[in-house]
Write an enzyme that holds these catalytic residues in place. Structure first.
Site, PDB file in Angstrom:
ATOM      1  N   ASP A  55       0.833  -1.206   0.000  1.00 50.79           N
ATOM      2  CA  ASP A  55       0.000   0.000   0.000  1.00 50.79           C
ATOM      3  C   ASP A  55       0.867   1.256   0.000  1.00 50.79           C
ATOM      4  OD1 ASP A  55      -2.817  -1.115   2.057  1.00 50.79           O
ATOM      5  OD2 ASP A  55      -2.042  -1.736   0.111  1.00 50.79           O
ATOM      6  N   ASP A  75       0.830   4.251  -2.606  1.00 49.04           N
ATOM      7  CA  ASP A  75       0.607   5.648  -2.213  1.00 49.04           C
ATOM      8  C   ASP A  75       1.709   6.556  -2.744  1.00 49.04           C
ATOM      9  OD1 ASP A  75      -0.799   4.906   1.082  1.00 49.04           O
ATOM     10  OD2 ASP A  75      -1.637   4.847  -0.948  1.00 49.04           O
ATOM     11  N   SER A 105     -39.757  18.068  -8.180  1.00 44.49           N
ATOM     12  CA  SER A 105     -40.227  16.970  -9.023  1.00 44.49           C
ATOM     13  C   SER A 105     -41.178  17.550 -10.065  1.00 44.49           C
ATOM     14  CB  SER A 105     -40.914  15.919  -8.166  1.00 44.49           C
ATOM     15  OG  SER A 105     -41.860  16.536  -7.357  1.00 44.49           O
ATOM     16  N   LEU A 106     -41.807  16.681 -10.844  1.00 45.28           N
ATOM     17  CA  LEU A 106     -42.687  17.152 -11.917  1.00 45.28           C
ATOM     18  C   LEU A 106     -44.089  16.631 -11.692  1.00 45.28           C
ATOM     19  CD1 LEU A 106     -40.414  16.405 -15.013  1.00 45.28           C
ATOM     20  CD2 LEU A 106     -41.053  18.665 -14.176  1.00 45.28           C
ATOM     21  N   GLU A 152     -38.838  17.015 -24.530  1.00 42.67           N
ATOM     22  CA  GLU A 152     -37.691  16.093 -24.602  1.00 42.67           C
ATOM     23  C   GLU A 152     -38.012  14.805 -23.848  1.00 42.67           C
ATOM     24  OE1 GLU A 152     -34.178  17.433 -22.425  1.00 42.67           O
ATOM     25  OE2 GLU A 152     -35.432  18.862 -21.373  1.00 42.67           O
ATOM     26  N   LYS A 209     -38.085  11.843 -21.200  1.00 46.49           N
ATOM     27  CA  LYS A 209     -37.848  11.784 -19.752  1.00 46.49           C
ATOM     28  C   LYS A 209     -36.995  10.547 -19.476  1.00 46.49           C
ATOM     29  CE  LYS A 209     -40.262  12.010 -15.329  1.00 46.49           C
ATOM     30  NZ  LYS A 209     -39.590  10.907 -14.668  1.00 46.49           N
ATOM     31  N   ASP A 247     -35.105   7.673 -17.517  1.00 45.35           N
ATOM     32  CA  ASP A 247     -35.415   6.916 -16.301  1.00 45.35           C
ATOM     33  C   ASP A 247     -34.121   6.596 -15.551  1.00 45.35           C
ATOM     34  OD1 ASP A 247     -37.021   5.718 -14.504  1.00 45.35           O
ATOM     35  OD2 ASP A 247     -37.601   4.019 -15.765  1.00 45.35           O
ATOM     36  N   ARG A 288     -30.165  14.162  -5.614  1.00 45.19           N
ATOM     37  CA  ARG A 288     -31.331  14.981  -5.341  1.00 45.19           C
ATOM     38  C   ARG A 288     -31.710  14.921  -3.862  1.00 45.19           C
ATOM     39  NH1 ARG A 288     -36.829  14.160  -5.097  1.00 45.19           N
ATOM     40  NH2 ARG A 288     -38.092  15.877  -5.841  1.00 45.19           N
ATOM     41  N   GLU A 330     -29.703  13.769 -15.532  1.00 39.08           N
ATOM     42  CA  GLU A 330     -30.118  12.444 -15.095  1.00 39.08           C
ATOM     43  C   GLU A 330     -28.975  11.463 -15.359  1.00 39.08           C
ATOM     44  OE1 GLU A 330     -33.120  12.676 -13.881  1.00 39.08           O
ATOM     45  OE2 GLU A 330     -33.945  10.644 -13.732  1.00 39.08           O
ATOM     46  N   TYR A 387     -30.299  18.517 -18.531  1.00 39.61           N
ATOM     47  CA  TYR A 387     -31.527  19.096 -19.079  1.00 39.61           C
ATOM     48  C   TYR A 387     -32.010  20.365 -18.392  1.00 39.61           C
ATOM     49  CZ  TYR A 387     -33.015  15.988 -15.301  1.00 39.61           C
ATOM     50  OH  TYR A 387     -33.116  15.338 -14.108  1.00 39.61           O
ATOM     51  N   LYS A 447     -41.680  21.537 -21.334  1.00 40.65           N
ATOM     52  CA  LYS A 447     -41.301  22.727 -20.565  1.00 40.65           C
ATOM     53  C   LYS A 447     -41.644  23.975 -21.373  1.00 40.65           C
ATOM     54  CE  LYS A 447     -37.339  20.097 -18.982  1.00 40.65           C
ATOM     55  NZ  LYS A 447     -35.902  19.897 -19.029  1.00 40.65           N
ATOM     56  N   LYS A 507     -46.398  10.690 -19.054  1.00 44.11           N
ATOM     57  CA  LYS A 507     -45.869   9.337 -18.855  1.00 44.11           C
ATOM     58  C   LYS A 507     -46.290   8.365 -19.954  1.00 44.11           C
ATOM     59  CE  LYS A 507     -43.679   9.645 -14.877  1.00 44.11           C
ATOM     60  NZ  LYS A 507     -44.050   8.821 -13.756  1.00 44.11           N
ATOM     61  N   CYS A 529     -41.966 -30.275  -1.873  1.00 40.29           N
ATOM     62  CA  CYS A 529     -40.902 -29.389  -2.328  1.00 40.29           C
ATOM     63  C   CYS A 529     -40.136 -30.060  -3.467  1.00 40.29           C
ATOM     64  CB  CYS A 529     -39.971 -29.086  -1.158  1.00 40.29           C
ATOM     65  SG  CYS A 529     -38.470 -28.239  -1.673  1.00 40.29           S
ATOM     66  N   CYS A 547     -36.379 -30.982  -2.123  1.00 39.39           N
ATOM     67  CA  CYS A 547     -36.035 -31.966  -1.088  1.00 39.39           C
ATOM     68  C   CYS A 547     -37.157 -32.963  -0.824  1.00 39.39           C
ATOM     69  CB  CYS A 547     -35.653 -31.259   0.216  1.00 39.39           C
ATOM     70  SG  CYS A 547     -37.064 -30.507   1.053  1.00 39.39           S
ATOM     71  N   CYS A 591     -41.878 -24.992   1.995  1.00 37.92           N
ATOM     72  CA  CYS A 591     -41.241 -26.292   2.184  1.00 37.92           C
ATOM     73  C   CYS A 591     -40.982 -26.470   3.675  1.00 37.92           C
ATOM     74  CB  CYS A 591     -39.931 -26.303   1.409  1.00 37.92           C
ATOM     75  SG  CYS A 591     -38.780 -27.566   1.955  1.00 37.92           S
ATOM     76  N   CYS A 634     -33.383 -29.095   3.466  1.00 36.79           N
ATOM     77  CA  CYS A 634     -33.690 -28.796   2.058  1.00 36.79           C
ATOM     78  C   CYS A 634     -32.487 -28.066   1.460  1.00 36.79           C
ATOM     79  CB  CYS A 634     -34.936 -27.920   1.974  1.00 36.79           C
ATOM     80  SG  CYS A 634     -35.258 -27.309   0.302  1.00 36.79           S
TER      81      CYS A 634
HETATM   82  S1  IVH Z   1     -36.697  18.750 -15.980  1.00 36.08           S
HETATM   83  C1  IVH Z   1     -38.183  21.302 -12.032  1.00 36.08           C
HETATM   84  N1  IVH Z   1     -36.170  17.028 -17.859  1.00 36.08           N
HETATM   85  O1  IVH Z   1     -37.758  13.472 -13.744  1.00 36.08           O
HETATM   86  C2  IVH Z   1     -37.886  19.919 -12.489  1.00 36.08           C
HETATM   87  N2  IVH Z   1     -36.456  16.210 -15.660  1.00 36.08           N
HETATM   88  O2  IVH Z   1     -40.213  13.242 -12.269  1.00 36.08           O
HETATM   89  C3  IVH Z   1     -37.062  19.978 -13.749  1.00 36.08           C
HETATM   90  N3  IVH Z   1     -36.132  13.798 -15.452  1.00 36.08           N
HETATM   91  O3  IVH Z   1     -36.600  15.025 -10.827  1.00 36.08           O
HETATM   92  C4  IVH Z   1     -36.835  18.633 -14.258  1.00 36.08           C
HETATM   93  N4  IVH Z   1     -35.666  13.407 -17.564  1.00 36.08           N
HETATM   94  O4  IVH Z   1     -34.924  13.693 -12.228  1.00 36.08           O
HETATM   95  C5  IVH Z   1     -36.413  17.197 -16.550  1.00 36.08           C
HETATM   96  N5  IVH Z   1     -35.634  15.629 -19.631  1.00 36.08           N
HETATM   97  C6  IVH Z   1     -35.886  15.800 -18.339  1.00 36.08           C
HETATM   98  C7  IVH Z   1     -35.907  14.728 -17.426  1.00 36.08           C
HETATM   99  C8  IVH Z   1     -36.189  14.965 -16.081  1.00 36.08           C
HETATM  100  C9  IVH Z   1     -35.807  12.874 -16.357  1.00 36.08           C
HETATM  101  C10 IVH Z   1     -36.392  13.494 -14.036  1.00 36.08           C
HETATM  102  C11 IVH Z   1     -35.797  14.461 -13.041  1.00 36.08           C
HETATM  103  C12 IVH Z   1     -36.951  14.924 -12.177  1.00 36.08           C
HETATM  104  C13 IVH Z   1     -37.924  13.823 -12.396  1.00 36.08           C
HETATM  105  C14 IVH Z   1     -39.335  14.283 -12.117  1.00 36.08           C
END
Ligand code: IVH
Length: 697
Positions: free
Chosen positions: A45, A49, A95-96, A129, A131, A133, A152, A188, A240, A304, A328, A422, A425, A440, A446
């Site tokens: 180590d 270092d 959040s949205l 745009e 969203k 995941d 967040r 994201e 974004y 937006k 969604k 089972c 076993c 079981c 088992c």
């Molecule tokens: S804009 C004021 N744009 O969705 C909030 N959010 O459900 C501005 N997310 O917390 C967010 N893709 O983590 C924005 N193209 C996108 C997104 C996005 C994913 C997420 C973001 C937000 C969550 C809300």
């Protein structure tokens, strides 16, 4: 002295420095892999270092030569032992609101017009745009340098993940000169579908955690105290939005998007400027159709208002902006043939039916299995082997069967019957009244239960033995090397006789490392120990509560033996622990009543050096520290749980029943039999006010 080192280092030419930096970087990366991935370090180590420090010095002297992928930028080699620091967001991360239909989209626009007092015919430009995941992240740049990255969290406060985020190749560490002095960029973090599948393959091969879906894999990979783990995970980002900025970047959302792209950030390419519901719906349908071909999971569209001045006027309602919404997508579905229903036996003996499917592409992920939950679920949907079924993946890789296409059912098909023995076993598999699960009864005889229990025992939150993953546990069990937890701790003495180093994939060094890792776990904190036992319904939270209530293993074990008598104080005390009801208590007591389990437990305890007592974080200077107290009757100034939590924070033990060992009984209104018992036993009785005075010091 750093200055001296730098000036001395500066004595060499830039060309020489570049060569040295490249050489050192390569060396460090090699040793990082040897150490972390292969468990086979070649240097000490201290030597490591020294190399690292030399590189840092050279880079400090020649900052223009720092490469994005330099080991100093990813802190790859330095494992951390502290948790994450909390950071308060400069501007809350909101959040949205959601939209699910065309009507919701029209309403969204109508609300905006109404709020802004605009005529119905007025057109509002909407930037749309995909969203993503994943999980949101905030990137703060000061003086063009990435100085802080945060999760967040609850929107107000997140966790500092700067070191981890610096390992993402996608995230620029520097901004160009035209960027504001101080700017927070939001985006994201996600994992691509193909990278996710590859990661799971590697995890399976090395006995690591298998992730349910890309969205779950991302946070697990990012929130790693050891940033070199993050560095090895294929994480990406799309940005974004902006948080705080010292000077405006643009006056439109689309302008921000373009600037972020110019600065070298990844942004989604398939965006659109729309006017009115029709155009928004067209875009939504287009993206939804392309969803399966995208290399990453998206769960909808974000709309937006493009004009930032309008965004400003619109502001927020509770936790979400009025100027944006998330439209969604429904979960992704596909039709396939259910080839067979197989039964898996879990750690606590539960038989879970699983559908084997003809492989099918569901939104870009090939799926070949689906969970069927339990026999009632199968009966309700009348799912049979050979059926054509519609399956659904809500971001998950293990999808659900939504329904059966009975029109395509074969004439000779028969309803599914859950086995009553089972499959592993051949012990009877029984279903208790009122329960959905069939279990079981073979217990540790088992093989499926025994091996699942061992896997749980060595897992990350339990004994966490480095190098002893699920796969190796399975092999060791199959070959009769480890059958019960105590066997693991006997391995160091038996390693030579078992010729472990001659096993495929093993060598002298890996055996040595594993034995060292096992040796390290002969001391274990009580809560981890309790969790590791794999008692049904005793998860990490319950294990922690048990450890905090009983303090030591001996006290816990003695109390559980005493609690077998349901009339005993020990039983009342067990039920008095938060979140432990009669059903959980029953499972714990069964574990202690089972002779075979007890034999295994004793064997394990004998192999360990020490089960460390729970260290109380309570204030032991209080006059009630170490006292046993009972609350009874209706309390006026505080709730029962609050009273209990307060007493425990002062080091008192809160019991559910009065005995000669009780120090104080605190009586609220209408205290009944417990008050009487305290009087009979001569235990000090306090009113709520007297108790408050006592604990106030
Ligand atoms: S804009 C004021 N744009 O969705 C909030 N959010 O459900 C501005 N997310 O917390 C967010 N893709 O983590 C924005 N193209 C996108 C997104 C996005 C994913 C997420 C973001 C937000 C969550 C809300």
């Amino acid at each position: 002295m750093p200055e001296k080192t730098i000036s001395q280092t500066r004595d060499i030419t830039a060309e020489e420095a570049a060569e040295k930096i490249a050489h050192l970087s390569a060396e460090i990366k090699k040793h990082n892999i040897l150490y972390h991935a292969e468990d086979a370090p070649e240097i000490s180590d201290a030597e490591f270092d020294a190399l690292f420090k030399k590189l840092q010095e050279l880079e400090a002297a020649f900052p223009e030569l720092i490469k994005e992928d330099s080991p100093t930028q990813s802190v790859g080699a330095v494992p951390e032992d502290s948790g994450f620091t909390k950071v308060k967001h400069l501007v809350p991360m909101l959040s949205l609101s959601n939209a699910f239909s065309e009507e919701d989209v029209t309403d969204f626009l109508a609300r905006i017009r109404r709020f802004l007092n605009m005529p119905e015919a007025a057109e509002i430009e909407i930037f749309a745009e995909p969203k993503i995941d994943g999980l949101s992240c905030s990137l703060l740049y000061e003086g063009s340098v990435l100085t802080r990255a945060a999760t967040r969290g609850d929107g107000e406060t997140g966790e500092d993940i700067t070191k981890n985020v610096r390992t993402l190749k996608d995230v620029p560490l520097h901004l160009p000169a035209d960027a504001p002095e101080r700017i927070e960029i939001r985006g994201e973090i996600y994992m691509r579908k193909d990278d996710f599948l590859k990661l799971n393959e590697t995890q399976a091969a090395t006995g690591g955690k298998i992730f349910a879906n890309p969205r779950n894999a991302a946070p697990g990979s990012l929130r790693q105290l050891d940033a070199s783990v993050t560095a090895a995970r294929p994480l990406k980002i799309f940005v974004y939005a902006l948080g705080e900025t010292s000077i405006p970047v643009s006056d439109t959302q689309s302008g921000i998007h373009a600037r972020l792209k110019d600065w070298g950030f990844p942004v989604t390419e398939n965006t659109a400027l729309c006017r009115g519901t029709k155009e928004m719906m067209r875009y939504y349908n287009e993206i939804q159709a392309a969803r399966g071909e995208l290399p990453y999971d998206i769960d909808g569209i974000v709309y937006k208002v493009d004009d930032l001045a309008l965004q400003q006027r619109l502001g927020f309602v509770s936790r979400a902006p009025r100027w944006a919404t998330a439209h969604k997508f429904p979960a992704e579905q596909a039709e396939t043939v259910l080839e067979d229903i197989v039964i898996q036996v879990g750690r606590t003996g539960t038989l879970t039916p699983v559908a084997k499917l003809a492989p099918v592409n569901v939104g870009g992920v090939i799926v070949s299995r689906a969970t069927l939950h339990n026999e009632d679920e199968i009966a309700r949907k009348d799912i049979r082997a050979g059926d054509h079924v519609v399956i659904q993946r809500a971001g998950d890789v293990i999808p659900q069967v939504v329904r059966v296409d009975t029109a395509k059912r074969r004439a000779d098909s028969v309803p599914f019957a859950m086995p009553e023995i089972c499959p592993e076993c051949h012990s009877p598999a029984l279903r208790k009244e009122g329960e959905v699960a069939r279990r079981c009864t073979g217990g540790l005889a088992c093989p499926a239960q025994a091996v699942e229990r061992l896997k749980h025992f060595v897992s990350k939150s339990a004994f966490d033995i480095d190098g002893l993953g699920s796969k190796i546990v399975e092999e060791f069990y199959r070959d009769g090397i480890v059958e019960k937890p105590g066997d693991i701790f006997r391995l160091p003495k038996r390693a030579d006789a078992l010729k472990l180093e001659t096993r495929e994939g093993w060598g002298a060094l890996s055996v040595k490392n594993l034995m060292a890792a096992i040796g390290k776990k002969q001391r274990i904190p009580l809560d981890r120990f309790i969790y590791a036992l794999g008692i049904r319904q005793v998860g990490q939270a319950t294990a922690k509560r048990l450890a905090a209530s009983y303090g030591s293993f001996e006290n816990w074990a003695d109390s559980m033996k005493a609690a077998q008598d349901k009339e005993s104080d020990a039983y009342a005390n067990l039920l008095n622990i938060e979140d432990i009801g009669a059903a959980v208590a029953e499972d714990i007591l069964m574990f202690f009543a089972d002779a075979q389990q007890q034999e295994i437990l004793e064997d394990l305890v004998a192999q360990l050096d020490k089960i460390e007592d729970h260290v109380s974080t309570a204030d032991m200077s209080s006059p009630v520290a170490g006292k046993t107290v009972v609350f009874t009757g209706k309390l006026e100034t505080m709730g029962r749980s609050e009273a209990k939590a307060k007493a425990e924070s002062l080091g008192a033990r809160v019991s559910g029943s009065v005995s000669a060992k009780t120090d104080f009984v605190i009586c609220g209104a209408d205290a009944g039999s417990k008050r009487k018992k305290a009087e009979d036993l001569g235990v000090t009785i306090l009113s709520e006010e007297e108790w408050a005075e006592l604990i106030a010091g």
